[in-house]
Design a protein around this motif. Structure first.
Motif, short mmCIF file in Angstrom:
data_model
loop_
_atom_site.label_atom_id
_atom_site.label_comp_id
_atom_site.label_asym_id
_atom_site.label_seq_id
_atom_site.Cartn_x
_atom_site.Cartn_y
_atom_site.Cartn_z
N PHE A 82 0.92 -1.17 0.08
CA PHE A 82 0.14 -0.08 -0.05
C PHE A 82 0.82 1.38 0.05
CE2 PHE A 82 -2.47 -3.30 2.09
CZ PHE A 82 -3.83 -3.03 1.33
N ASN A 83 0.62 2.21 -0.75
CA ASN A 83 1.04 3.60 -0.59
C ASN A 83 2.62 3.47 -1.23
OD1 ASN A 83 -1.39 4.63 -0.16
ND2 ASN A 83 -0.90 4.41 2.13
N ILE A 84 3.02 2.83 -1.89
CA ILE A 84 4.32 2.46 -2.51
C ILE A 84 4.69 3.48 -3.72
CG2 ILE A 84 6.24 0.95 -3.06
CD1 ILE A 84 4.86 -1.20 -1.62
N THR A 85 5.60 4.28 -3.76
CA THR A 85 5.93 5.07 -4.94
C THR A 85 7.34 4.81 -5.35
OG1 THR A 85 4.36 6.90 -3.89
CG2 THR A 85 6.05 7.59 -5.80
N VAL A 86 7.20 4.58 -6.73
CA VAL A 86 8.80 4.41 -7.21
C VAL A 86 8.72 5.23 -8.68
CG1 VAL A 86 10.61 2.85 -8.55
CG2 VAL A 86 9.03 1.98 -6.53
N ASN A 87 9.50 6.26 -8.47
CA ASN A 87 9.79 7.09 -9.98
C ASN A 87 9.82 6.18 -11.09
OD1 ASN A 87 11.37 8.75 -11.90
ND2 ASN A 87 10.51 10.56 -10.60
N SER A 88 9.25 6.62 -12.21
CA SER A 88 9.38 5.90 -13.57
C SER A 88 10.71 5.85 -14.26
CB SER A 88 8.38 6.42 -14.34
OG SER A 88 8.66 7.66 -14.79
N GLY A 101 4.41 2.09 2.40
CA GLY A 101 4.76 3.72 2.51
C GLY A 101 6.06 4.04 1.90
N CYS A 102 6.95 3.01 1.04
CA CYS A 102 8.14 3.65 1.01
C CYS A 102 8.24 4.52 -0.43
CB CYS A 102 9.22 2.51 0.89
SG CYS A 102 8.87 1.41 -0.37
N THR A 123 16.50 -3.57 0.73
CA THR A 123 15.44 -3.62 1.54
C THR A 123 15.03 -2.28 1.95
OG1 THR A 123 15.66 -6.11 2.27
CG2 THR A 123 14.17 -4.40 3.26
N LEU A 124 13.89 -1.52 1.53
CA LEU A 124 13.25 -0.28 1.81
C LEU A 124 12.22 -0.68 2.88
CD1 LEU A 124 13.39 1.65 -1.35
CD2 LEU A 124 15.11 1.61 0.32
N CYS A 125 12.43 -0.54 4.15
CA CYS A 125 11.44 -0.74 5.20
C CYS A 125 10.18 0.29 5.41
CB CYS A 125 12.24 -0.65 6.54
SG CYS A 125 13.13 -2.29 6.56
N VAL A 126 9.31 0.21 6.06
CA VAL A 126 8.26 0.93 6.17
C VAL A 126 8.39 2.53 6.32
CG1 VAL A 126 6.10 1.41 7.47
CG2 VAL A 126 6.81 -0.87 7.18
N ASN A 127 7.88 3.26 5.18
CA ASN A 127 8.03 4.59 5.22
C ASN A 127 9.48 5.25 5.07
OD1 ASN A 127 5.34 4.96 5.62
ND2 ASN A 127 5.48 5.01 7.74
N SER A 128 10.35 4.42 4.32
CA SER A 128 11.62 5.12 4.08
C SER A 128 11.50 5.72 2.62
CB SER A 128 12.54 3.76 4.04
OG SER A 128 12.39 2.83 3.24
N ASP A 139 23.19 -5.18 -1.18
CA ASP A 139 23.16 -5.62 0.45
C ASP A 139 23.00 -4.60 1.29
OD1 ASP A 139 23.06 -7.57 2.18
OD2 ASP A 139 25.01 -7.47 2.58
N VAL A 140 21.98 -3.69 1.10
CA VAL A 140 21.60 -2.61 2.08
C VAL A 140 20.27 -2.71 2.55
CG1 VAL A 140 21.51 0.14 2.10
CG2 VAL A 140 23.17 -0.93 0.65
N LEU A 141 20.28 -2.06 3.45
CA LEU A 141 19.07 -2.14 4.68
C LEU A 141 18.86 -0.69 4.96
CD1 LEU A 141 16.61 -3.42 5.90
CD2 LEU A 141 18.28 -3.71 7.91
N VAL A 142 17.53 -0.21 4.62
CA VAL A 142 17.36 1.12 4.85
C VAL A 142 15.97 0.98 5.93
CG1 VAL A 142 16.35 3.44 4.17
CG2 VAL A 142 17.92 2.37 2.54
N THR A 143 16.23 1.17 7.13
CA THR A 143 15.30 1.02 8.15
C THR A 143 14.24 1.98 8.01
OG1 THR A 143 16.40 2.66 9.77
CG2 THR A 143 17.34 0.30 9.63
N ALA A 144 13.14 1.47 8.81
CA ALA A 144 11.83 2.39 8.98
C ALA A 144 11.98 3.97 9.14
CB ALA A 144 10.96 1.70 9.87
N ASN A 145 11.18 4.61 8.45
CA ASN A 145 11.31 6.11 8.76
C ASN A 145 12.54 6.71 8.59
OD1 ASN A 145 8.50 6.08 9.48
ND2 ASN A 145 9.18 5.43 11.38
N SER A 146 13.36 6.11 7.50
CA SER A 146 14.84 6.83 7.13
C SER A 146 14.57 7.66 6.02
CB SER A 146 15.89 5.69 7.11
OG SER A 146 16.24 5.05 8.38
#
Length: 179
Positions: A82-88, A101-102, A123-128, A139-146
């Motif tokens: 839900f609410n995921i946005t990826v630029n074209s 929400g990422c 991995t792009l976590c919630v609202n990142s 192999d990168v993890l972007v944590t929530a709200n980052s």
């Protein structure tokens, strides 16, 4: 097109594509349906591309999914889609996981003008949020709200807003399935 979808299917279900089971699971799960129609929208057949574009617009309106599959490699995993946005114009590598929400977006002016290039096993976590002309390594993890508006090296974890980088081997391992 189908090869990428079969990779998406495997990552989301942990099962190899078999016709009957694959069709049934695709019909049942909205994240699989969205990936199927999104991948189909990139095909060369104009009629299929337009039809699948209409279906994707339905998903955009209903679930807030704004994802263009042209520059996304296989193995995309949408968790809580839900609410995921990826630029074209953004480029996403193999086995990218996107949580609810990422945002992967562009910057229109300044020194970071452009769109992100995201590596493999990210991995792009919630609202990142990842914005601008930045490169996210493998192999990168972007944590929530980052918030990430800077380059991130391989094998890293980004925490906070403004983000701080911490080195960690196999940073996104626990968030990836079937790899």
């Amino acid at each position: 097109m189908f090869k990428s979808y079969f990779e998406d299917y495997y990552v989301m279900t942990q099962k190899q594509w078999k016709f009957l089971g694959g069709v049934m699971r695709t019909m049942k799960h909205r994240n699989l349906r969205f990936c199927f129609w999104g991948r189909l929208s990139t095909c060369n057949n104009q009629l299929l591309s337009r039809l699948s574009g209409c279906v994707c617009r339905h998903y955009e309106n209903r679930y807030g999914l704004e994802i263009c599959f042209r520059n996304i490699d296989g193995g995309l995993l949408l968790l809580h889609p839900f609410n995921i946005t990826v630029n074209s114009r953004a480029i996403l590598g193999h086995n990218v996981t996107l949580f609810k929400g990422c945002t992967v977006g562009s910057v229109r002016s300044g020194k970071r003008e452009g769109v992100p290039v995201i590596g493999n096993r990210v991995t792009l976590c919630v609202n990142s949020t990842v914005v601008g002309n930045v490169k996210i390594g493998d192999d990168v993890l972007v944590t929530a709200n980052s918030m990430v508006d800077f380059d991130v090296p391989n094998h890293s974890v980004v925490i906070g807003n403004p983000g701080k980088i911490y080195y960690k081997e196999n940073a996104s391992k626990d968030y990836l399935t079937g790899i």
